[in-house]
Design a protein around this motif. Structure first.
Motif, mmCIF file in Angstrom:
data_model
loop_
_atom_site.group_PDB
_atom_site.id
_atom_site.type_symbol
_atom_site.label_atom_id
_atom_site.label_comp_id
_atom_site.label_asym_id
_atom_site.label_seq_id
_atom_site.Cartn_x
_atom_site.Cartn_y
_atom_site.Cartn_z
ATOM 1 N N HIS A 62 -32.355 -17.252 76.756
ATOM 2 C CA HIS A 62 -31.120 -16.670 77.295
ATOM 3 C C HIS A 62 -31.452 -15.593 78.322
ATOM 4 C CE1 HIS A 62 -26.981 -15.430 77.565
ATOM 5 N NE2 HIS A 62 -27.305 -14.185 77.242
ATOM 6 N N ALA A 63 -32.436 -14.742 78.007
ATOM 7 C CA ALA A 63 -32.858 -13.720 78.963
ATOM 8 C C ALA A 63 -33.387 -14.351 80.240
ATOM 9 C CB ALA A 63 -33.923 -12.824 78.325
ATOM 10 N N ASP A 64 -34.092 -15.449 80.093
ATOM 11 C CA ASP A 64 -34.608 -16.181 81.245
ATOM 12 C C ASP A 64 -33.461 -16.675 82.127
ATOM 13 O OD1 ASP A 64 -36.876 -17.511 82.638
ATOM 14 O OD2 ASP A 64 -35.872 -19.340 81.975
ATOM 15 N N GLU A 65 -32.416 -17.201 81.503
ATOM 16 C CA GLU A 65 -31.250 -17.671 82.261
ATOM 17 C C GLU A 65 -30.521 -16.524 82.939
ATOM 18 O OE1 GLU A 65 -30.001 -20.672 83.056
ATOM 19 O OE2 GLU A 65 -31.872 -21.480 82.254
ATOM 20 N N LEU A 66 -30.471 -15.367 82.275
ATOM 21 C CA LEU A 66 -29.817 -14.208 82.890
ATOM 22 C C LEU A 66 -30.540 -13.785 84.166
ATOM 23 C CD1 LEU A 66 -28.885 -11.858 79.886
ATOM 24 C CD2 LEU A 66 -27.317 -13.058 81.426
#
Length: 233
Positions: A140-144
């Motif tokens: 999720h952090a990667d997508e953010l």
């Protein structure tokens, strides 16, 4: 990315931290600890508080991952939990700022997505590292859009309780590496040179090692605990 940060690839970042209750709590000592790490070949430092970072930057010319650990009554998040801590860090300009990127709400009920947006709006050029505890949080952090994805909090949150980063040949790291678009930094319980080498071999951009290098009270305890098991003759 500047030249110093590019040199981090495949190399060691040493976490030089001592909290107020610890024997080595002192910005002066952390500066010297960072110098010792540099002499040993470390190419980056992770540090807590603007005071420690100021002293560290006087001692070494290495990129710094900056954090501020602070407890709030209404949140479990304590690694750079609010904009106040980000603002403090920006006064000393660490190359990277790391924040808790778990699913837990920040103080005031702020979500990670909201907090990330606030930081990017105020400091659009600042590099950010996500301290995560699960594969799902990391992706999720990667997508953010975090610049670096860290495994810092594996095993330290309710949702990751019992997990160990080195289990099954670093299965958690391998799952993150297989899907993440941004650089992955391995951190958390990497307590031997062999483990550090292995995560780099798997594809991590860099590795952060802390307590086993910089907390002598814990290193000492590992010896005394083991020796206490000996059968005296």
């Amino acid at each position: 990315m500047n030249e110093k940060l590019a040199k981090l690839q495949g190399h060691l970042i040493v976490s030089c931290q001592a909290l107020p209750h610890e024997p080595l709590h002192s910005s002066f000592i952390m500066g010297r600890m960072a110098r010792a790490a540099a002499e040993g070949g470390a190419l980056g430092i992770r540090a807590n508080t603007k005071e420690d970072i100021t002293e560290i930057k006087k001692n070494v010319d290495l990129p710094v991952i900056g954090i501020v650990k602070r407890d709030y009554d209404d949140s479990k998040v304590y690694i750079t939990p609010t904009m106040q801590e980000v603002d403090e860090l920006m006064e000393v300009k660490p190359e990277i700022i790391a924040i808790d990127a778990t699913i837990s709400l920040r103080p005031g009920g702020v979500t990670l997505d909201e907090f990330y947006g606030q930081i990017r709006e105020k400091y659009p050029d600042q590099l950010l590292m996500a301290d995560c505890s699960t594969v799902e949080e990391a992706l999720h952090a990667d997508e953010l859009g975090f610049d670096f994805i860290g495994t810092t909090l594996v095993g330290y949150t309710e949702q990751s309780k019992g997990d160990k980063i080195e289990t099954n040949d670093f299965e958690i790291i391998r799952k993150i590496l297989a899907q993440a678009k941004h650089r992955v930094i391995a951190e958390g319980n990497i307590n031997t040179p062999e483990k550090a080498r292995r995560v780099v071999e798997l594809g991590c951009y860099s590795v952060v090692v802390g307590s086993i290098i910089t907390r002598p009270q814990l290193i000492t305890k590992s010896f005394t605990d083991e020796m206490a098991k000996a059968e005296c003759k």
